[in-house]
Design a protein around this motif. Structure first.
Motif, mmCIF file in Angstrom:
data_model
loop_
_atom_site.group_PDB
_atom_site.id
_atom_site.type_symbol
_atom_site.label_atom_id
_atom_site.label_comp_id
_atom_site.label_asym_id
_atom_site.label_seq_id
_atom_site.Cartn_x
_atom_site.Cartn_y
_atom_site.Cartn_z
ATOM 1 N N ALA A 132 -3.929 10.408 6.074
ATOM 2 C CA ALA A 132 -2.932 9.336 5.877
ATOM 3 C C ALA A 132 -2.494 8.949 4.512
ATOM 4 C CB ALA A 132 -3.740 7.856 6.557
ATOM 5 N N GLY A 133 -3.138 9.782 3.607
ATOM 6 C CA GLY A 133 -2.856 9.694 2.097
ATOM 7 C C GLY A 133 -3.504 8.648 1.454
ATOM 8 N N ALA A 134 -4.946 8.351 1.905
ATOM 9 C CA ALA A 134 -5.906 7.295 1.410
ATOM 10 C C ALA A 134 -6.528 7.602 0.122
ATOM 11 C CB ALA A 134 -6.869 6.785 2.309
ATOM 12 N N ALA A 135 -6.649 9.090 0.138
ATOM 13 C CA ALA A 135 -7.705 9.604 -0.951
ATOM 14 C C ALA A 135 -6.877 10.212 -2.232
ATOM 15 C CB ALA A 135 -8.270 10.842 -0.368
ATOM 16 N N VAL A 136 -5.585 9.914 -2.414
ATOM 17 C CA VAL A 136 -4.824 10.447 -3.589
ATOM 18 C C VAL A 136 -4.222 9.205 -4.296
ATOM 19 C CG1 VAL A 136 -4.243 12.396 -2.160
ATOM 20 C CG2 VAL A 136 -2.468 10.125 -2.125
ATOM 21 N N ALA A 137 -4.116 9.435 -5.389
ATOM 22 C CA ALA A 137 -3.602 8.556 -6.657
ATOM 23 C C ALA A 137 -2.221 7.798 -6.091
ATOM 24 C CB ALA A 137 -3.418 8.920 -8.114
ATOM 25 N N PRO A 138 -1.742 6.665 -6.448
ATOM 26 C CA PRO A 138 -0.427 6.125 -5.974
ATOM 27 C C PRO A 138 0.735 6.364 -6.764
ATOM 28 C CG PRO A 138 -1.803 4.667 -7.379
ATOM 29 C CD PRO A 138 -2.687 5.841 -7.396
ATOM 30 N N ARG A 139 0.620 7.721 -7.361
ATOM 31 C CA ARG A 139 1.772 8.446 -7.880
ATOM 32 C C ARG A 139 2.647 8.947 -6.911
ATOM 33 N NH1 ARG A 139 -0.601 11.943 -12.615
ATOM 34 N NH2 ARG A 139 1.717 12.343 -13.133
ATOM 35 N N THR A 140 3.793 8.977 -7.412
ATOM 36 C CA THR A 140 4.888 9.691 -6.164
ATOM 37 C C THR A 140 4.961 11.217 -6.303
ATOM 38 O OG1 THR A 140 6.840 9.292 -7.885
ATOM 39 C CG2 THR A 140 6.107 7.545 -6.083
ATOM 40 N N LYS A 141 5.126 11.759 -7.234
ATOM 41 C CA LYS A 141 5.201 13.328 -7.452
ATOM 42 C C LYS A 141 4.482 13.621 -8.642
ATOM 43 C CE LYS A 141 9.757 13.590 -5.153
ATOM 44 N NZ LYS A 141 11.026 13.968 -5.213
ATOM 45 N N LEU A 142 4.107 15.079 -8.336
ATOM 46 C CA LEU A 142 3.449 15.788 -9.735
ATOM 47 C C LEU A 142 4.175 17.199 -9.730
ATOM 48 C CD1 LEU A 142 -0.327 15.179 -8.668
ATOM 49 C CD2 LEU A 142 0.869 14.433 -10.708
#
Length: 239
Positions: A132-142
């Motif tokens: 669900a995306g809980a383990a990634v930083a709150p940035r939008t794109k890399l």
């Protein structure tokens, strides 16, 4: 300081349990449903594969020793079809090579029988949060060189072409890309992606690195992006 994690609402998530031991299957159904998940049970590998294709569950708990089609064959078929839902392997085989085989085929996690029910439920929650995306930083794109990651959409492209990834592969990649040029130890990666209470081995991280290289590198034997720093860990490089 690490970025703050999002909190994912896991209620109503669907879980497919593929287990031929009725007592284990019933126990898992009761306890998973008590956690708020919608649970479907299959008693053999062929039926499990059929249900995985038809209902596309949010997560699969998959036994290895199954009638008709074993769990590793089911796992292989699902990943070969590009299906990226988290899959947790259950097996009475607790040897290191058995775990490696499951992880190399694309399992998110491996739990040896007999297992602690509380630990399994915790691993299910952790895998669903990663999905669900809980383990990634709150940035939008890399974007580094020709590797582009849309964090909100949880998608990856290399040279404009989409790359299918499991939830954990995605989170390991984002973990490395967020720290481009900085070497992360296996413990660093484990803590950031799986959490501090997860029981794994350095080999688990190595397997996910191998999977990422196979998908991203033009020559996985001569990696440009995901580089090994001997005796320390891994870093994301690039041109």
């Amino acid at each position: 300081m690490e970025p703050k994690r999002k909190t994912a609402d896991l209620s109503g998530k669907s879980v497919l349990v593929v287990e031929d031991d009725p007592s284990i299957a019933i126990g898992l159904r009761i306890n998973l449903e008590s956690e708020g998940y919608a649970v479907t049970v299959a008693e053999d590998g062929e039926r499990g594969l059929e249900l995985a294709r038809s209902i596309s569950p949010d997560l699969i708990v998959l036994d290895v020793m199954l009638p008709k089609k074993n769990g590793l064959e089911v796992l292989h078929d699902l990943r070969a079809e590009g299906r990226t839902m988290p899959i947790i392997i259950l097996s009475a085989k607790a040897g290191e090579m058995d775990k490696v085989a499951g992880l190399e085929l694309g399992a998110e996690d491996y739990v040896a029988k007999p297992f602690s029910l509380a630990e399994l439920l915790a691993r299910v929650r952790a895998a669903l949060r990663r999905g669900a995306g809980a383990a990634v930083a709150p940035r939008t794109k890399l974007a580094i060189d020709d590797v582009e990651v849309d964090i909100a959409g949880r998608s990856v492209r290399r040279a404009g072409e989409p790359i299918e990834m499991t939830a954990t592969e995605f989170d390991v990649l984002v973990c490395l890309m967020n720290e481009r040029g900085r070497v992360l130890s296996r413990d660093d990666i484990f803590r950031r992606v799986w959490g501090p209470n997860h029981h794994g081995t350095p080999r688990t991280v190595d397997n996910f690195i191998q999977q990422l290289r196979a998908k991203l590198e033009r020559d996985p034997q001569e990696p440009v992006y995901i580089q090994t720093v001997r005796g320390v860990g891994y870093r994301f490089g690039g041109g």
